[in-house]
Write a protein that holds these residues in place. Structure first.
Motif, mmCIF file in Angstrom:
data_model
loop_
_atom_site.group_PDB
_atom_site.id
_atom_site.type_symbol
_atom_site.label_atom_id
_atom_site.label_comp_id
_atom_site.label_asym_id
_atom_site.label_seq_id
_atom_site.Cartn_x
_atom_site.Cartn_y
_atom_site.Cartn_z
ATOM 1 N N TYR A 169 14.430 32.287 28.382
ATOM 2 C CA TYR A 169 13.690 32.707 27.184
ATOM 3 C C TYR A 169 12.217 33.057 27.411
ATOM 4 O O TYR A 169 11.601 34.136 27.020
ATOM 5 N N THR A 201 19.014 20.527 21.605
ATOM 6 C CA THR A 201 20.124 20.623 22.775
ATOM 7 C C THR A 201 19.575 20.573 23.995
ATOM 8 O O THR A 201 18.491 20.528 24.293
ATOM 9 N N THR A 213 27.985 24.654 25.986
ATOM 10 C CA THR A 213 28.378 25.958 25.468
ATOM 11 C C THR A 213 27.440 26.864 25.956
ATOM 12 O O THR A 213 26.070 26.666 26.372
ATOM 13 N N SER A 214 28.027 28.189 26.090
ATOM 14 C CA SER A 214 27.279 29.163 26.657
ATOM 15 C C SER A 214 26.481 29.976 25.576
ATOM 16 O O SER A 214 27.087 30.279 24.438
ATOM 17 N N LYS A 215 25.365 30.521 25.944
ATOM 18 C CA LYS A 215 24.569 31.524 25.354
ATOM 19 C C LYS A 215 23.886 32.519 25.970
ATOM 20 O O LYS A 215 23.402 32.331 27.155
ATOM 21 N N ILE A 249 20.788 34.710 26.603
ATOM 22 C CA ILE A 249 19.308 34.748 26.301
ATOM 23 C C ILE A 249 18.838 35.977 27.065
ATOM 24 O O ILE A 249 18.826 35.752 28.406
ATOM 25 N N GLU A 255 23.089 34.542 30.975
ATOM 26 C CA GLU A 255 23.994 33.600 30.464
ATOM 27 C C GLU A 255 23.254 32.239 30.807
ATOM 28 O O GLU A 255 22.722 31.750 31.754
ATOM 29 N N ASP A 256 23.323 31.432 29.692
ATOM 30 C CA ASP A 256 22.715 30.182 29.787
ATOM 31 C C ASP A 256 23.645 28.959 29.037
ATOM 32 O O ASP A 256 24.385 29.348 28.410
#
Length: 638
Positions: free
Chosen positions: A76, A445, A494-496, A498, A502-503
């Motif tokens: 972030y 989260t 769960t992947s995200k 940013i 990948e986080d």
């Protein structure tokens, strides 16, 4: 003849050079050992005398790299969303990669690069701190700065009107050093500088100079502590000198000022030296070897503990990062039971008393406790809660006193409430939602990196039977504020993506399942206590010191649990931001992170019971820190 003289001088010079090269090197730490005050250049020479050990460098970088995902969301911070994209744009992983390849002339230079890299994130929860260097010598000027506005509405930088009184009370007879440093007719007249308008600092516009200073000094806010401030401590009102007059490291020797003294039409140009004082937490030494041994070696608090070990003592549980937390340290056991959000600083909390004439004149209510002081103004309808922190030594007593203080104000007829959270360092997260029942502001989260997943797996296999660890699901509830039905379910990642990286994050969590212990008639009672506060009875005004984005979020997450807009529209809550540069827009935002913690706390989680011996030294896990350097960004909420 001339040639003979030349040869003789050359021989003499050669003999001197040989003697100099063969002489025992001067120990810069021995030269200042035992002295309360030294020049910054002398302190700098001592701190810079230790060459960087490649093994220690590798050890520090390994610990920071492998635990960074627990403390802060670096993805972030690569680029924050507008309007903060120009303020938060630091790639810490890239910084660490650069630092690993760079050569440094000393261990101190290596630490400064780490320290400043993390400061550029502009978040008071993100830093790498070191007992060996940070505030080991605190460097002062006797002239804290403040922003004042004249009758025409023009804002300028001034030397604080109370500067001399504060400096004399803090430094006593040692202030004579600065009296003697003043030039010409000003010599011995340091008090005449109080209230002076500052026209130039080192030849620059004062706003430019103090902003540049704030970028590299140890303040826990990004720009606010360019100026002086006040703070309600656990025992008294305290004065904060600000980053210009009080600095973490002895990096600056003097400052040039062009000033216009109060009631004077002429200007004076002065050069005032900084001076470094031995820190309150620094350990005495006699030479370089003992300086390193006493201040830089790892202690029993630098690394984590196996909470189930027969050798473990609760007295060891307090995190070594507590020295840098900007709040009164809570009881270590209570600190583990409650979600915390604490601002950090390379400078310890202020211990300078606020001048009596600047303290509240009204008597405080008997319900006041520690950092929470209640007052009723002379109009008999306006109550004031000066809240210097969201924690106290006894969390339960703190909560009871907050409730009783509000009730007492209501009994006395107060219908308006001013909540002053100026320079509040944060801490336990609990506040009212629109239901008027406080609950923690952690509807969020959890970052779920590879090491965190390994820890949760070990806990699910029975590695934490007494439910002591932060990553135990009993410490968390689901988004409906109910316990998770299965021990591993809460952390299903769960992947995200940013900023192109990948986080991984856990399932949605709600109110943590903490418990409150209280003593009544000698009996310990445990309950999930909720304190009911009818906020609609008040006309509310929050007073906030102009600080970084984080503090604005803390006020709303703690006091309103994210219901800032709703409370403003429905309950008429207003917010006043004091301090800072006039006409600077105030932006409100949340933060990517939550609890403040250090390496030792995460290392304790790594030592989960039942983990194989190699677990703490796997490809995911860091080795023990070999020096008393502590990573102190945020913990594991996002």
């Amino acid at each position: 003849m001339g040639q003979g003289i030349f040869i003789s001088l050359w021989l003499l010079g050669s003999a001197w050079l040989h003697a100099a090269l063969c002489a025992t090197p001067i120990d810069p730490c021995a030269a200042i050992a035992g002295k309360k005050w030294v020049l910054p250049v002398e302190a700098r020479a001592c701190l810079s005398a230790t060459p960087l050990n490649p093994e220690i460098k590798a050890n520090i970088l390994e610990a920071v790299n492998k635990t960074l995902a627990f403390h802060t969301s670096v993805n972030y911070q690569i680029r924050a969303p507008p309007p903060f994209d120009q303020d938060v744009k630091e790639d810490l992983k890239a910084d660490l990669a650069r630092i690993s390849l760079q050569n440094y002339y000393s261990d101190f230079a290596f630490h400064l690069d780490l320290y400043h890299s993390f400061k550029r994130v502009n978040d008071g929860h993100c830093g790498v701190y070191n007992y060996c260097y940070d505030s080991v010598y605190v460097t002062y000027l006797p002239i804290p700065l403040v922003l004042l506005t004249n009758e025409e509405g023009t804002q300028s930088v001034y030397i604080a009107p109370e500067a001399h009184k504060v400096a004399f009370a803090e430094f006593e007879s040692d202030i004579q050093f600065w009296e003697d440093a003043l030039p010409g007719k000003l010599k011995g007249k340091l008090s005449s500088l109080s209230g002076a308008k500052v026209l130039l600092i080192n030849g620059m516009d004062p706003f430019v100079a103090v902003d540049s200073n704030a970028l590299v000094t140890g303040g826990y806010q990004s720009f606010a502590t360019r100026q002086n401030a006040y703070h309600r401590g656990p025992d008294r009102w305290e004065y904060v000198m600000g980053n210009f007059a009080q600095q973490v490291h002895p990096l600056i020797d003097s400052v040039s000022l062009l000033i216009q003294r109060a009631n004077s039409s002429s200007t004076n140009e002065i050069v005032l030296p900084y001076r470094s004082r031995f820190g309150s937490a620094s350990k005495n030494f006699t030479d370089l070897a003992s300086f390193w041994e006493n201040n830089c070696r790892a202690t029993n608090k630098t690394n984590g503990h196996n909470l189930y070990s027969t050798d473990f003592s609760p007295s060891e549980e307090r995190d070594s990062i507590s020295f840098f937390q900007q709040q009164a340290p809570p009881n270590p056991r209570e600190a583990r039971q409650h979600a915390m959000n604490v601002i950090l600083d390379g400078m310890p909390m202020s211990n300078i008393a606020l001048p009596e004439e600047l303290q509240p004149k009204a008597p405080f209510l008997n319900e006041s406790y520690s950092v929470a002081q209640f007052y009723l103004l002379n109009d008999n309808i306006t109550g004031v809660l000066a809240l210097g922190s969201f924690s106290a030594e006894n969390f339960t007593e703190f909560g009871i006193r907050l409730l009783s203080g509000l009730q007492e104000l209501k009994t006395r007829g107060a219908t308006r409430l001013v909540v002053d959270v100026s320079n509040n360092g944060g801490d336990q997260i609990i506040g009212p939602k629109y239901t008027t029942e406080p609950q923690a502001g952690l509807d969020t989260t959890v970052r779920a990196g590879p090491l965190a997943q390994l820890i949760v797996d070990k806990i699910a296999q029975g590695g934490d039977p007494d439910d002591l660890l932060y990553y135990n699901p009993t410490q968390w509830n689901n988004a409906s504020h109910m316990p998770f039905s299965e021990r591993k379910q809460w952390f299903a990642p769960t992947s995200k993506i940013i900023n192109g990286h990948e986080d991984a994050f856990s399932s949605r969590t709600g109110m943590p399942a903490f418990q409150v212990e209280s003593t009544r008639n000698g009996t310990v009672q445990t309950s999930r206590r909720r304190y009911r506060v009818e906020w609609k009875m008040w006309k509310l005004l929050f007073v906030i010191q102009c600080e970084n984005m984080l503090m604005l979020q803390v006020v709303y997450s703690v006091l309103t649990s994210g219901e800032q807009i709703t409370m403003s529209k429905r309950d008429g809550v207003k917010t006043v931001v004091v301090g800072g540069k006039r006409a600077m827009p105030q932006q409100y935002c949340g933060t990517v992170g939550g609890q403040s913690t250090g390496f030792s706390t995460i290392d304790t989680e790594i030592k989960v019971r039942g983990a194989p011996p190699h677990f703490a030294f796997s490809s995911y896990c860091p080795d023990h820190l070999e020096v008393d350097r502590i990573e102190g960004p945020r913990a594991c909420t996002a």
